[in-house]
Design an enzyme around this catalytic site. Structure first.
Site, short mmCIF file in Angstrom:
data_model
loop_
_atom_site.label_atom_id
_atom_site.label_comp_id
_atom_site.label_asym_id
_atom_site.label_seq_id
_atom_site.Cartn_x
_atom_site.Cartn_y
_atom_site.Cartn_z
N ARG A 164 0.88 -1.09 -0.09
CA ARG A 164 0.12 -0.07 0.07
C ARG A 164 0.92 1.32 0.04
O ARG A 164 0.61 2.38 -0.86
CB ARG A 164 -0.97 0.11 1.23
CG ARG A 164 -2.01 1.10 1.39
CD ARG A 164 -3.29 0.84 2.11
NE ARG A 164 -3.96 1.78 2.05
CZ ARG A 164 -4.55 2.68 3.42
NH1 ARG A 164 -3.80 2.32 4.31
NH2 ARG A 164 -5.43 3.58 3.13
N HIS A 188 0.61 4.01 -2.92
CA HIS A 188 0.51 5.53 -2.53
C HIS A 188 1.51 6.36 -2.95
O HIS A 188 1.30 7.56 -3.37
CB HIS A 188 -0.14 5.61 -1.08
CG HIS A 188 -1.39 5.37 -0.79
ND1 HIS A 188 -2.21 5.68 -0.16
CD2 HIS A 188 -2.09 4.02 -1.19
CE1 HIS A 188 -3.39 5.10 0.03
NE2 HIS A 188 -3.33 3.88 -0.65
N ASN A 245 -4.12 8.42 3.94
CA ASN A 245 -2.81 7.94 4.32
C ASN A 245 -2.87 7.78 5.74
O ASN A 245 -1.71 7.15 6.42
CB ASN A 245 -1.57 8.67 3.92
CG ASN A 245 -1.50 8.38 2.11
OD1 ASN A 245 -1.91 7.60 1.58
ND2 ASN A 245 -0.60 9.52 1.75
N HIS A 283 -5.56 -6.22 -3.47
CA HIS A 283 -6.54 -6.07 -2.34
C HIS A 283 -6.76 -7.50 -1.68
O HIS A 283 -7.45 -7.53 -0.99
CB HIS A 283 -8.07 -5.55 -2.91
CG HIS A 283 -8.02 -4.00 -3.08
ND1 HIS A 283 -8.82 -3.37 -3.60
CD2 HIS A 283 -6.91 -3.09 -2.71
CE1 HIS A 283 -8.56 -2.01 -3.70
NE2 HIS A 283 -7.49 -1.82 -3.00
#
Length: 590
Positions: free
Chosen positions: A332, A336, A364, A461
């Site tokens: 992740r 990001h 975040n 995911h």
């Protein structure tokens, strides 16, 4: 690219061996001939430019087989003459800027083609065309050369002199009907009386000069399109052993640093410069100051820090042995980071000096495992101080985290630089869990990622945990007619409601993205989508278009297909980097 263009042109002009041939219309033939003319004109200009730069001019040699094959086709030669091919041939024969003559093979090929071309000098129109082309001057220059006597003798043996004499400076040649032969030792043509038999071209209602100008403009437009940068999305290419030529250098030429590095492009063009010196436009933007997007290579640290992969892998492996949520957290972090300004480690920077950094923005807020990247950086600095960027360490850590959790392994291209800017306000550009398929497609395409990449990358995911806030909209007050999202299985929605009561304000309220194997990188995520058990509406939206639904079904039935697609898309996503430095500490700029 050049190879593909050659194959395309050869396919265009390849004559079928079948008994029944399909004839092309005159319009199609004219367009195809114009395309070839433009291609052959481009290589002349490229060789001239290479000579001026002091580099070997070999582009015409590369195209020589194509040149010979196509121009020797008898059925196309009249059309080439109409397109002014004689001027092109003169350009191929002209000396280069440093005074050197073209390669022997080039001169032989051009003279052979000229010998074969159906040029009837008894027709005044063709005679004028030959005169205007300036071919006679090029031939006279060869005749005067003392550096290539051996070539001249060879040409005299191979090329029919009567037709070559048509290239003399004054364009006066003896008729082939005269039967007179010329001496091979003659270096120039002697003017002789012409036959009194003349062919007068019929007058046309169309201005021939206008036709020639129109064709010349069309060829120039085609040539510009061949030279101009091509607008293509960035994509991972076939990797060579050492990674050369794998990714492009992208240079922002004007404007100011984009708020969203790959999104919201506006009017002025930004150009991408590939490592081979070729140019292509990848996007439109207003950006400044001048920012260089660094070329990536598999052996970037081959001499300066060859053990970087092993050092990072050990740190990541040790961290995962103590905390099984680390793979999802690092993956992740990498996502990001790349989706804001490219993979430049900006998500790792701390807030300070009145600036709120990306890591402190609401999207975040749940990011963690920063300590793993910082630990890897320290370990690398002990071995190779001041060499490896935090952005590269994060990319390597994401690969190792996926591999340690049962996912695929891929070779990570390296050479990223660390960025000096991190703004919380820019995190609004991250894809939201509430996006529909159109919003997802737009968000990913702004970063050069296709629909295939979208479906593959969302497979990440399959790892991790989601807080209730990310899917609360689906299980409560969905819209005016439905309390719960109708695309969600009712029993699954009821279970989520019990976990996320409206009054439950617990910080950790939520559930695993994949309740069956939340720490294993498998293809269960896609199976859950087909069962209407996806947490996010953005995940469930993958079933709303035929293409994405087909990919979901493919990945649900084949873990190998998913792993292969995910690895390729990860390489593609992480191949852009707009950083400027190698940080000493990942939390702060130098």
């Amino acid at each position: 690219v050049e190879g593909k263009e050659d194959i395309e042109i050869e396919d265009i002009f390849k004559m079928s061996k079948k008994k029944k041939k399909i004839e092309k219309s005159s319009t199609e033939t004219a367009l195809l001939v114009g395309s070839v003319m433009a291609e052959l004109d481009v290589v002349v200009k490229e060789d001239v430019e290479l000579t001026r730069q002091g580099k070997p001019a070999i582009n015409k040699l590369k195209k020589l087989s194509l040149f010979d094959d196509i121009l020797s086709k008898k059925q196309l030669q009249p059309e080439f003459l109409d397109h002014g091919v004689l001027t092109l041939l003169k350009n191929w024969l002209e000396p280069l800027p440093d005074g050197s003559l073209p390669n022997r093979n080039i001169r032989e090929a051009v003279l052979k083609i000229l010998n074969d071309f159906p040029i009837d000098l008894e027709q005044q129109c063709q005679k004028e065309q030959l005169k205007k082309s300036g071919l006679g001057k090029s031939r006279a220059l060869f005749d005067k050369s003392t550096r290539f006597e051996d070539l001249k003798n060879l040409e005299d043996e191979r090329v029919s002199r009567p037709s070559v004499k048509c290239l003399s400076a004054n364009i006066i040649c003896r008729s082939a009907k005269s039967g007179q032969s010329s001496s091979s030792s003659s270096s120039s043509s002697r003017p002789e009386a012409m036959s009194m038999d003349f062919v007068v071209c019929p007058h046309s209602k169309v201005d021939p000069d206008e036709v020639v100008r129109a064709r010349a403009k069309r060829v120039q437009r085609l040539a510009k399109r061949l030279v101009a940068p091509k607008r293509k999305q960035l994509q991972a290419t076939k990797r060579s052993v050492d990674g050369r030529g794998m990714f492009c250098n992208v240079e922002i030429l004007q404007g100011q640093l984009c708020t969203n590095f790959l999104g919201n492009w506006s009017a002025d063009e930004s150009a991408a410069r590939c490592s081979g010196g070729r140019f292509r436009i990848i996007a439109k933007a207003v950006c400044s100051p001048r920012m260089i997007i660094n070329a990536l290579s598999l052996n970037h640290y081959g001499k300066t820090c060859p053990s970087v992969d092993d050092v990072v892998a050990k740190v990541v492996k040790d961290a995962i042995s103590k905390d099984k949520t680390i793979p999802a957290a690092i993956l992740r972090l990498h996502f990001h980071d790349c989706f804001i300004r490219g993979c430049d480690g900006s998500v790792l920077l701390e807030s300070g000096g009145g600036n709120s950094a990306e890591k402190d923005a609401p999207p975040n807020a749940s990011l963690h495992a920063f300590y793993v990247i910082e630990g890897a950086k320290k370990a690398v600095e002990n071995v190779c101080p001041g060499v490896v960027s935090c952005a590269d360490i994060l990319a390597l850590a994401a690969r190792d985290a996926i591999m340690q959790s049962g996912g695929p392994y891929w070779n990570v291209p390296k050479g990223r630089k660390d960025g000096r800017t991190s703004k919380a306000s820019e995190t609004t550009q991250l894809p939201s869990p509430t996006f529909n398929i159109s919003q997802l497609q737009k968000n990913f395409s702004q970063r050069g990622l296709s629909m295939d990449d979208l479906v593959a990358l969302l497979g990440g995911h399959t790892l991790g945990f989601s807080h209730c806030s990310s899917f609360q909209n689906r299980i409560q007050n969905f819209n005016s007619t439905h309390e719960v999202d109708p695309s969600m299985r009712p029993s699954f929605a009821a279970r989520l409601k019990s976990l996320c009561l409206s009054k439950n304000k617990a910080k950790n309220a939520g559930t695993s993205m994949d309740p069956f194997s939340s720490t294993t990188f498998d293809n269960t995520y896609y199976k859950l989508i087909l069962q209407k058990k996806a947490l996010f509406s953005s995940d469930q939206s993958l079933l709303t278009t035929p293409k994405t639904k087909k990919l979901v079904e493919k990945f649900a039935s084949s873990k190998k297909a998913f792993h292969t697609a995910f690895a390729n898309s990860m390489i593609k996503m992480s191949n852009i980097n707009g950083g400027q430095e190698i940080r000493k500490d990942c939390r702060f700029i130098n």
